[in-house]
Design a protein around this motif. Structure first.
Motif, PDB file in Angstrom:
ATOM      1  N   LEU A 213      59.484   5.554 -39.829  1.00 13.32           N
ATOM      2  CA  LEU A 213      60.711   6.145 -40.346  1.00 13.32           C
ATOM      3  C   LEU A 213      61.937   5.410 -39.815  1.00 13.32           C
ATOM      4  CD1 LEU A 213      60.076  10.011 -40.049  1.00 13.32           C
ATOM      5  CD2 LEU A 213      59.453   8.462 -41.907  1.00 13.32           C
ATOM      6  N   LEU A 214      61.920   5.146 -38.523  1.00 13.58           N
ATOM      7  CA  LEU A 214      63.079   4.498 -37.912  1.00 13.58           C
ATOM      8  C   LEU A 214      63.276   3.079 -38.435  1.00 13.58           C
ATOM      9  CD1 LEU A 214      62.671   5.715 -34.207  1.00 13.58           C
ATOM     10  CD2 LEU A 214      63.961   6.755 -36.077  1.00 13.58           C
ATOM     11  N   GLN A 215      62.195   2.428 -38.760  1.00 10.59           N
ATOM     12  CA  GLN A 215      62.307   1.053 -39.264  1.00 10.59           C
ATOM     13  C   GLN A 215      63.020   0.988 -40.612  1.00 10.59           C
ATOM     14  OE1 GLN A 215      58.195  -0.233 -39.007  1.00 10.59           O
ATOM     15  NE2 GLN A 215      58.649  -1.498 -37.219  1.00 10.59           N
ATOM     16  N   GLU A 216      62.948   2.050 -41.399  1.00 14.24           N
ATOM     17  CA  GLU A 216      63.674   2.056 -42.664  1.00 14.24           C
ATOM     18  C   GLU A 216      65.172   1.880 -42.416  1.00 14.24           C
ATOM     19  OE1 GLU A 216      62.447   1.980 -45.596  1.00 14.24           O
ATOM     20  OE2 GLU A 216      60.360   2.590 -45.291  1.00 14.24           O
ATOM     21  N   PHE A 217      65.654   2.452 -41.324  1.00 15.83           N
ATOM     22  CA  PHE A 217      67.054   2.257 -40.945  1.00 15.83           C
ATOM     23  C   PHE A 217      67.264   0.903 -40.274  1.00 15.83           C
ATOM     24  CE2 PHE A 217      66.645   6.970 -40.766  1.00 15.83           C
ATOM     25  CZ  PHE A 217      67.640   7.316 -41.656  1.00 15.83           C
ATOM     26  N   ALA A 218      66.380   0.566 -39.330  1.00 16.20           N
ATOM     27  CA  ALA A 218      66.595  -0.613 -38.488  1.00 16.20           C
ATOM     28  C   ALA A 218      66.628  -1.903 -39.289  1.00 16.20           C
ATOM     29  CB  ALA A 218      65.508  -0.676 -37.412  1.00 16.20           C
ATOM     30  N   VAL A 219      65.700  -2.077 -40.224  1.00 18.85           N
ATOM     31  CA  VAL A 219      65.623  -3.348 -40.946  1.00 18.85           C
ATOM     32  C   VAL A 219      66.804  -3.540 -41.886  1.00 18.85           C
ATOM     33  CG1 VAL A 219      63.120  -3.439 -40.790  1.00 18.85           C
ATOM     34  CG2 VAL A 219      64.181  -2.374 -42.791  1.00 18.85           C
ATOM     35  N   ARG A 220      67.551  -2.470 -42.153  1.00 22.86           N
ATOM     36  CA  ARG A 220      68.724  -2.571 -43.019  1.00 22.86           C
ATOM     37  C   ARG A 220      70.029  -2.519 -42.233  1.00 22.86           C
ATOM     38  NH1 ARG A 220      64.682   0.289 -45.520  1.00 22.86           N
ATOM     39  NH2 ARG A 220      64.058  -0.520 -47.567  1.00 22.86           N
ATOM     40  N   GLY A 221      69.915  -2.531 -40.901  1.00 19.50           N
ATOM     41  CA  GLY A 221      71.105  -2.564 -40.068  1.00 19.50           C
ATOM     42  C   GLY A 221      71.866  -1.260 -40.010  1.00 19.50           C
ATOM     43  N   VAL A 222      71.178  -0.123 -40.183  1.00 21.79           N
ATOM     44  CA  VAL A 222      71.827   1.187 -40.119  1.00 21.79           C
ATOM     45  C   VAL A 222      71.678   1.737 -38.698  1.00 21.79           C
ATOM     46  CG1 VAL A 222      71.840   3.557 -40.965  1.00 21.79           C
ATOM     47  CG2 VAL A 222      71.405   1.671 -42.550  1.00 21.79           C
ATOM     48  N   ASN A 223      72.808   2.008 -38.055  1.00 20.24           N
ATOM     49  CA  ASN A 223      72.800   2.511 -36.688  1.00 20.24           C
ATOM     50  C   ASN A 223      72.592   4.022 -36.677  1.00 20.24           C
ATOM     51  OD1 ASN A 223      73.231   2.322 -33.798  1.00 20.24           O
ATOM     52  ND2 ASN A 223      75.225   3.280 -34.149  1.00 20.24           N
ATOM     53  N   LEU A 224      71.652   4.489 -35.841  1.00 20.43           N
ATOM     54  CA  LEU A 224      71.404   5.918 -35.706  1.00 20.43           C
ATOM     55  C   LEU A 224      72.264   6.488 -34.581  1.00 20.43           C
ATOM     56  CD1 LEU A 224      67.546   6.279 -36.171  1.00 20.43           C
ATOM     57  CD2 LEU A 224      69.376   6.305 -37.867  1.00 20.43           C
ATOM     58  N   MET A 225      72.844   7.655 -34.831  1.00 19.26           N
ATOM     59  CA  MET A 225      73.738   8.294 -33.869  1.00 19.26           C
ATOM     60  C   MET A 225      73.106   9.522 -33.229  1.00 19.26           C
ATOM     61  SD  MET A 225      77.125   7.989 -36.258  1.00 19.26           S
ATOM     62  CE  MET A 225      78.303   8.137 -34.920  1.00 19.26           C
ATOM     63  N   LEU A 226      72.120  10.108 -33.887  1.00 20.16           N
ATOM     64  CA  LEU A 226      71.398  11.262 -33.346  1.00 20.16           C
ATOM     65  C   LEU A 226      70.046  11.342 -34.026  1.00 20.16           C
ATOM     66  CD1 LEU A 226      72.572  14.867 -32.654  1.00 20.16           C
ATOM     67  CD2 LEU A 226      70.743  14.526 -34.322  1.00 20.16           C
ATOM     68  N   ILE A 227      69.032  11.629 -33.254  1.00 23.41           N
ATOM     69  CA  ILE A 227      67.724  11.977 -33.821  1.00 23.41           C
ATOM     70  C   ILE A 227      67.133  13.063 -32.936  1.00 23.41           C
ATOM     71  CG2 ILE A 227      66.615  10.027 -32.628  1.00 23.41           C
ATOM     72  CD1 ILE A 227      64.527  10.093 -34.970  1.00 23.41           C
ATOM     73  N   GLN A 228      66.767  14.176 -33.557  1.00 21.46           N
ATOM     74  CA  GLN A 228      66.243  15.316 -32.805  1.00 21.46           C
ATOM     75  C   GLN A 228      65.086  15.928 -33.556  1.00 21.46           C
ATOM     76  OE1 GLN A 228      69.015  17.796 -30.854  1.00 21.46           O
ATOM     77  NE2 GLN A 228      67.694  19.592 -30.797  1.00 21.46           N
ATOM     78  N   SER A 229      63.979  16.135 -32.851  1.00 21.10           N
ATOM     79  CA  SER A 229      62.809  16.759 -33.470  1.00 21.10           C
ATOM     80  C   SER A 229      62.939  18.265 -33.438  1.00 21.10           C
ATOM     81  CB  SER A 229      61.531  16.324 -32.751  1.00 21.10           C
ATOM     82  OG  SER A 229      61.542  16.772 -31.406  1.00 21.10           O
ATOM     83  N   ARG A 230      62.469  18.913 -34.496  1.00 19.35           N
ATOM     84  CA  ARG A 230      62.450  20.368 -34.573  1.00 19.35           C
ATOM     85  C   ARG A 230      61.097  20.792 -35.154  1.00 19.35           C
ATOM     86  NH1 ARG A 230      64.259  23.000 -31.572  1.00 19.35           N
ATOM     87  NH2 ARG A 230      64.360  24.828 -32.918  1.00 19.35           N
ATOM     88  N   PRO A 231      60.478  21.844 -34.592  1.00 17.28           N
ATOM     89  CA  PRO A 231      59.205  22.318 -35.145  1.00 17.28           C
ATOM     90  C   PRO A 231      59.399  22.867 -36.550  1.00 17.28           C
ATOM     91  CG  PRO A 231      60.063  23.853 -33.504  1.00 17.28           C
ATOM     92  CD  PRO A 231      60.929  22.641 -33.433  1.00 17.28           C
ATOM     93  N   THR A 232      58.394  22.626 -37.401  1.00 20.68           N
ATOM     94  CA  THR A 232      58.486  23.097 -38.784  1.00 20.68           C
ATOM     95  C   THR A 232      58.025  24.536 -38.939  1.00 20.68           C
ATOM     96  OG1 THR A 232      56.248  22.343 -39.305  1.00 20.68           O
ATOM     97  CG2 THR A 232      58.053  20.753 -39.620  1.00 20.68           C
ATOM     98  N   GLY A 233      57.376  25.087 -37.893  1.00 22.85           N
ATOM     99  CA  GLY A 233      56.821  26.436 -37.996  1.00 22.85           C
ATOM    100  C   GLY A 233      55.428  26.456 -38.585  1.00 22.85           C
TER     101      GLY A 233
END
Length: 311
Positions: A213-233
């Motif tokens: 998932l992160l590579q979809e951003f990285a290979v296009r030069g998109v900087n991530l500012m927050l990533i947080q996991s949340r349980p789906t239930g």
């Protein structure tokens, strides 16, 4: 829909209300406090309000889980604005109370980690009990249920209290980020200093799944500012990810990253592209070589020429 009403996490006197009042449009709206983040957002979903302002991130505690979970589930909503508010607490008490009188204290759960060291140093024996909000804690002090509350100094007059101590914070420059949320519509035009928020679900749990998932951003030069996991239930080990990324959905690099995620994720929820708060034009990071809209257009033109037999 009531286009003249904004809701916010109440009651009156919260930091959320203070943040909302910094928005120019708030001066022409009816501002309605709600008992919880879900209640504020549901008022938007059912048409009782045009928008709601809710906290989403704190510089000390990180993401506000109630807001992240509400935006990830239920009828879709979109973020249109964000507000950054510096946070400092006052210890609010009934008139005549001295520091030595304070045996019980209250405040929002997110407030406690921001004043923990101060409490240990000045009120080591005081018993803490959480309230629905800092302002609600002030109301409980007014009613005599607690000796003191950590809240904004501005809440003192609303609840007939006095600020016994002001400018309390364990972390210098602490701030909270709030978002103005409405029903889905076309995102505002890009400003050049924008943020895009999405929620992503993993297709299956395997080594490198999050990296993909992160590579979809990285290979296009998109900087991530927050990533947080949340349980789906849906059981232990099932998570979705709230992501804030630098840029606007209309930017080619962002659009292609989101399309890549849409191809590989079972679900992607777009939460909006909106102006970043507190960013001056001179602070905007230039796109890396190969990731500008012009670079994507040139690559597309080259592929077209190849398909036409004129590489």
């Amino acid at each position: 829909m009531s286009a003249t009403r904004f809701t916010y996490l109440g009651p009156e006197g919260t930091f959320t209300e203070a943040a909302l009042r910094t928005l120019p449009e708030a001066a022409t709206r009816e501002l309605v406090p709600m008992v919880s983040v879900p209640a504020a957002l549901d008022a938007v979903r059912n048409g009782e309000a045009a928008a709601a302002l809710v906290p989403i991130e704190n510089s000390v505690e990180g993401g506000v889980t109630a807001t992240l979970d509400e935006l990830a589930s239920g009828e879709p909503l979109m973020i249109y604005r964000e507000v950054l508010l510096p946070i400092a607490f006052a210890l609010l008490v009934r008139p005549g109370t001295k520091l030595s009188d304070v045996k019980t204290v209250t405040g929002h759960p997110v407030a406690q980690p921001q004043v923990r060291n101060w409490l240990r140093a000045h009120l080591p024996d005081a018993v803490w009990e959480s309230a629905a909000s800092n302002a609600d804690g002030a109301r409980l002090v007014q009613e005599g249920r607690f000796d003191a509350a950590f809240a904004g100094e501005f809440a003192a007059a609303t609840y007939g209290l006095e600020p016994l101590v002001t400018e309390i914070h364990d972390a210098e420059n602490a701030e909270t980020r709030f978002v103005l949320v409405g029903r889905p519509a076309r995102p505002a035009a890009p400003t050049g200093a924008d943020k895009t928020s999405v929620v992503l679900w993993l297709g299956d749990d395997h080594p490198g799944a999050l990296l993909e998932l992160l590579q979809e951003f990285a290979v296009r030069g998109v900087n991530l500012m927050l990533i947080q996991s949340r349980p789906t239930g849906e059981g232990i080990g099932n998570y979705c990810f709230a992501v804030d990324a630098e840029g606007h959905i209309s930017d080619r690099r962002m659009g292609e990253a989101l399309m890549g995620l849409r191809r590989t994720c079972p679900q992607v929820r777009f939460l909006g592209s909106y102006p970043r708060a507190g960013v001056a034009q001179g602070d905007i990071r230039a796109a890396r070589t190969g990731t500008t809209d012009g670079d994507f257009t040139a690559a597309s033109d080259w592929l077209t020429r190849c398909l036409d037999g004129r590489p």
